[in-house]
Scaffold this motif. Structure first.
Motif, mmCIF file in Angstrom:
data_model
loop_
_atom_site.group_PDB
_atom_site.id
_atom_site.type_symbol
_atom_site.label_atom_id
_atom_site.label_comp_id
_atom_site.label_asym_id
_atom_site.label_seq_id
_atom_site.Cartn_x
_atom_site.Cartn_y
_atom_site.Cartn_z
ATOM 1 N N ALA A 133 70.325 74.827 31.757
ATOM 2 C CA ALA A 133 69.203 75.183 30.892
ATOM 3 C C ALA A 133 68.277 73.988 30.669
ATOM 4 O O ALA A 133 67.048 74.143 30.659
ATOM 5 C CB ALA A 133 69.718 75.713 29.553
ATOM 6 N N GLN A 134 68.844 72.797 30.501
ATOM 7 C CA GLN A 134 68.014 71.607 30.308
ATOM 8 C C GLN A 134 67.201 71.295 31.563
ATOM 9 O O GLN A 134 66.023 70.938 31.467
ATOM 10 C CB GLN A 134 68.885 70.406 29.938
ATOM 11 N N ALA A 135 67.812 71.424 32.721
ATOM 12 C CA ALA A 135 67.090 71.188 33.976
ATOM 13 C C ALA A 135 65.983 72.221 34.152
ATOM 14 O O ALA A 135 64.862 71.880 34.539
ATOM 15 C CB ALA A 135 68.049 71.222 35.161
ATOM 16 N N GLU A 136 66.293 73.475 33.860
ATOM 17 C CA GLU A 136 65.274 74.519 33.960
ATOM 18 C C GLU A 136 64.119 74.238 33.006
ATOM 19 O O GLU A 136 62.945 74.406 33.367
ATOM 20 C CB GLU A 136 65.886 75.892 33.655
ATOM 21 N N GLY A 137 64.432 73.792 31.795
ATOM 22 C CA GLY A 137 63.398 73.489 30.816
ATOM 23 C C GLY A 137 62.536 72.301 31.226
ATOM 24 O O GLY A 137 61.354 72.253 30.905
ATOM 25 N N PHE A 138 63.125 71.345 31.935
ATOM 26 C CA PHE A 138 62.377 70.192 32.434
ATOM 27 C C PHE A 138 61.369 70.636 33.490
ATOM 28 O O PHE A 138 60.252 70.121 33.545
ATOM 29 C CB PHE A 138 63.357 69.177 33.039
ATOM 30 N N LEU A 139 61.760 71.588 34.310
ATOM 31 C CA LEU A 139 60.949 71.976 35.464
ATOM 32 C C LEU A 139 60.013 73.149 35.225
ATOM 33 O O LEU A 139 58.977 73.250 35.886
ATOM 34 C CB LEU A 139 61.857 72.302 36.651
ATOM 35 N N THR A 140 60.354 74.048 34.323
ATOM 36 C CA THR A 140 59.557 75.267 34.162
ATOM 37 C C THR A 140 59.250 75.553 32.696
ATOM 38 O O THR A 140 60.041 75.255 31.816
ATOM 39 C CB THR A 140 60.276 76.498 34.761
ATOM 40 N N GLY A 141 58.089 76.150 32.481
ATOM 41 C CA GLY A 141 57.701 76.549 31.136
ATOM 42 C C GLY A 141 56.658 75.626 30.548
ATOM 43 O O GLY A 141 56.263 74.633 31.151
ATOM 44 N N PRO A 142 56.208 75.934 29.357
ATOM 45 C CA PRO A 142 55.161 75.153 28.703
ATOM 46 C C PRO A 142 55.572 73.690 28.531
ATOM 47 O O PRO A 142 56.678 73.389 28.108
ATOM 48 C CB PRO A 142 55.003 75.834 27.340
ATOM 49 N N SER A 144 56.145 71.492 30.803
ATOM 50 C CA SER A 144 57.108 71.047 31.806
ATOM 51 C C SER A 144 56.391 70.646 33.092
ATOM 52 O O SER A 144 55.171 70.612 33.163
ATOM 53 C CB SER A 144 58.086 72.178 32.105
ATOM 54 N N MET A 145 57.173 70.401 34.117
ATOM 55 C CA MET A 145 56.601 70.065 35.415
ATOM 56 C C MET A 145 55.731 71.198 35.936
ATOM 57 O O MET A 145 54.791 70.983 36.679
ATOM 58 C CB MET A 145 57.693 69.763 36.447
ATOM 59 N N GLU A 146 56.035 72.414 35.527
ATOM 60 C CA GLU A 146 55.244 73.565 35.942
ATOM 61 C C GLU A 146 53.786 73.422 35.480
ATOM 62 O O GLU A 146 52.877 73.933 36.119
ATOM 63 C CB GLU A 146 55.866 74.839 35.368
ATOM 64 N N ASP A 147 53.575 72.706 34.406
ATOM 65 C CA ASP A 147 52.239 72.461 33.863
ATOM 66 C C ASP A 147 51.700 71.094 34.261
ATOM 67 O O ASP A 147 50.758 70.593 33.644
ATOM 68 C CB ASP A 147 52.268 72.531 32.332
ATOM 69 N N LEU A 148 52.277 70.496 35.277
ATOM 70 C CA LEU A 148 51.983 69.112 35.632
ATOM 71 C C LEU A 148 50.491 68.808 35.719
ATOM 72 O O LEU A 148 50.018 67.812 35.183
ATOM 73 C CB LEU A 148 52.669 68.754 36.952
ATOM 74 N N GLU A 149 49.748 69.652 36.376
ATOM 75 C CA GLU A 149 48.317 69.387 36.579
ATOM 76 C C GLU A 149 47.568 69.255 35.253
ATOM 77 O O GLU A 149 46.589 68.511 35.163
ATOM 78 C CB GLU A 149 47.695 70.498 37.438
#
Length: 155
Positions: A133-142, A144-149
């Protein structure tokens, strides 16, 4: 602290160092860096349908695969830009931080996904749910890396 906890903390430190440099205007991405970030975001689309992490409805294989995919994408991105990924655990990012530190911080979590996937496939051993869950939260969602740009003001 467990090894994943240290990896996660250090990944955030490296990521934050690079983002701070960018937001303070000390690191302005060049055209190659902007294209690489855009390609990373396209290649790592989590296809979660807007659900927030953790993705407990998905199978272990899908969840671990989603995390592990980041590692391969980041290795390709580093090669494309001529950057060398650095180990982050127990190390501080270089100052000034930039693309190497950003990619290395994110890579640390993707690499952990590859480790977990190997353990699952070879030994049937599943990582703790909290760590997934912590890894998923790091990579995806508000935020996170998903919002990197969104963290860059040089686009």
């Amino acid at each position: 602290m467990n090894s994943f906890g240290a990896r996660l903390d250090d990944a955030w430190e490296w990521w934050a160092a690079a983002i701070e440099e960018a937001q303070e205007g000390r690191w302005v991405r060049d055209a190659v860096e902007r294209h690489v970030v855009a390609d990373i975001m396209a290649a790592t689309n989590a296809l979660h349908g807007g659900r927030l992490a953790p993705f407990t409805q998905d199978s272990w294989h899908v969840r671990l695969g989603r995390i592990a995919n980041w590692a391969g994408v980041l290795r390709l991105a580093a090669r494309a830009g001529g950057w060398e990924l650095q180990p982050v655990v127990g190390r501080s990012p270089k100052d000034p931080a930039g693309m190497v530190e950003l990619l290395s911080g994110i890579y640390a979590i993707g690499e952990q996904g590859e480790i977990w996937m190997t353990q699952l496939l070879r030994e049937g051993r599943m990582p703790p749910e909290k760590e997934i869950a912590q890894a998923e939260g790091f990579l995806t969602g508000p935020g996170s890396m998903e919002d990197l740009e969104l963290f860059f003001y040089d686009s």
